[in-house]
Write a protein that holds these residues in place. Structure first.
Motif, short mmCIF file in Angstrom:
data_model
loop_
_atom_site.label_atom_id
_atom_site.label_comp_id
_atom_site.label_asym_id
_atom_site.label_seq_id
_atom_site.Cartn_x
_atom_site.Cartn_y
_atom_site.Cartn_z
N ASP A 69 0.83 -1.21 0.00
CA ASP A 69 0.00 0.00 0.00
C ASP A 69 0.86 1.25 0.00
O ASP A 69 0.56 2.22 -0.70
CB ASP A 69 -0.93 0.02 1.22
CG ASP A 69 -2.01 -1.06 1.15
OD1 ASP A 69 -2.21 -1.64 0.06
OD2 ASP A 69 -2.64 -1.33 2.20
N GLN A 70 1.95 1.24 0.79
CA GLN A 70 2.84 2.39 0.82
C GLN A 70 3.51 2.60 -0.53
O GLN A 70 3.63 3.73 -1.00
CB GLN A 70 3.91 2.22 1.90
CG GLN A 70 3.41 2.44 3.30
CD GLN A 70 4.50 2.22 4.33
OE1 GLN A 70 5.51 1.56 4.07
NE2 GLN A 70 4.30 2.76 5.52
N ALA A 71 3.94 1.51 -1.17
CA ALA A 71 4.57 1.62 -2.48
C ALA A 71 3.58 2.17 -3.51
O ALA A 71 3.91 3.04 -4.32
CB ALA A 71 5.11 0.26 -2.93
N THR A 72 2.35 1.67 -3.45
CA THR A 72 1.32 2.15 -4.37
C THR A 72 1.06 3.63 -4.15
O THR A 72 0.95 4.41 -5.11
CB THR A 72 0.02 1.35 -4.17
OG1 THR A 72 0.29 -0.03 -4.41
CG2 THR A 72 -1.07 1.82 -5.10
N VAL A 75 4.05 5.67 -5.52
CA VAL A 75 4.00 5.72 -6.98
C VAL A 75 2.91 6.70 -7.43
O VAL A 75 3.11 7.49 -8.35
CB VAL A 75 3.77 4.31 -7.58
CG1 VAL A 75 3.42 4.39 -9.05
CG2 VAL A 75 5.00 3.45 -7.37
N GLN A 76 1.77 6.66 -6.77
CA GLN A 76 0.67 7.58 -7.12
C GLN A 76 1.08 9.03 -6.88
O GLN A 76 0.77 9.90 -7.69
CB GLN A 76 -0.59 7.24 -6.30
CG GLN A 76 -1.80 8.06 -6.68
CD GLN A 76 -2.21 7.85 -8.12
OE1 GLN A 76 -2.28 6.73 -8.60
NE2 GLN A 76 -2.48 8.92 -8.83
N GLN A 77 1.79 9.28 -5.79
CA GLN A 77 2.24 10.64 -5.50
C GLN A 77 3.21 11.14 -6.58
O GLN A 77 3.11 12.27 -7.05
CB GLN A 77 2.90 10.72 -4.13
CG GLN A 77 1.93 10.61 -2.98
CD GLN A 77 2.63 10.50 -1.63
OE1 GLN A 77 3.84 10.30 -1.56
NE2 GLN A 77 1.86 10.62 -0.56
N TYR A 78 4.15 10.28 -6.97
CA TYR A 78 5.09 10.65 -8.03
C TYR A 78 4.36 10.87 -9.35
O TYR A 78 4.68 11.79 -10.11
CB TYR A 78 6.18 9.60 -8.20
CG TYR A 78 7.27 9.71 -7.16
CD1 TYR A 78 8.02 10.86 -7.01
CD2 TYR A 78 7.56 8.64 -6.31
CE1 TYR A 78 9.01 10.96 -6.05
CE2 TYR A 78 8.55 8.73 -5.36
CZ TYR A 78 9.28 9.90 -5.23
OH TYR A 78 10.26 9.99 -4.29
#
Length: 143
Positions: A69-72, A75-78
């Motif tokens: 979830d943190q990685a997702t 990635v969404q923030q970037y």
């Protein structure tokens, strides 16, 4: 199974999930196990009767899904930041193109106005430029 740093970093989340999964766990029970995965497993085993492997699987799934979830989210923030930067760059390019077109239009209007108000001067300049271009081409051929 999560290590000590992982437990400390996500302790509040871990406590909440454990209480959701095993309702019989109390705040005091979890306070006794704070900071140690082995103590945590022991406390949960004593209170719930769950097997060690069941508790470890639960903790692993908690951390694996949390990291995913943190990685997702990262990635969404970037992705959002990249889209924003692309939109800003596109708007900047449009603004600059419009500014240049406006300046070019202004310059063209001034040239036309100068030719209209001073035709003799304009012809003399055009004649001089023609001579210079001819001389440049003629001298360039001789070499």
């Amino acid at each position: 199974m999560p290590n000590r740093e992982q437990l400390r970093g996500h302790w509040n989340e871990v406590k909440g999930r454990l209480k959701e999964h095993w309702a019989q766990l109390t705040e005091d029970d979890l306070r006794r196990a704070e900071g140690s995965a082995d103590r945590l497993v022991g406390v949960v085993q004593q209170k719930t009767g769950a097997t060690r492997s069941e508790i470890e699987r639960f903790l692993d799934s908690l951390f694996n899904s949390g990291m995913r979830d943190q990685a997702t989210e990262t990635v969404q923030q970037y992705s959002d930041a990249a889209q924003k930067m692309a939109a800003e760059a596109s708007q900047f390019a449009r603004d600059q193109a419009q500014r240049l077109a406006s300046q070019s239009s202004d310059y063209s209007a001034r040239v036309v106005e100068r030719a209209r108000t001073r035709p003799g001067e304009t012809l003399a300049i055009a004649f001089g430029l023609g001579l210079a271009a001819g001389a440049f081409l003629f001298l360039g051929r001789k070499k």
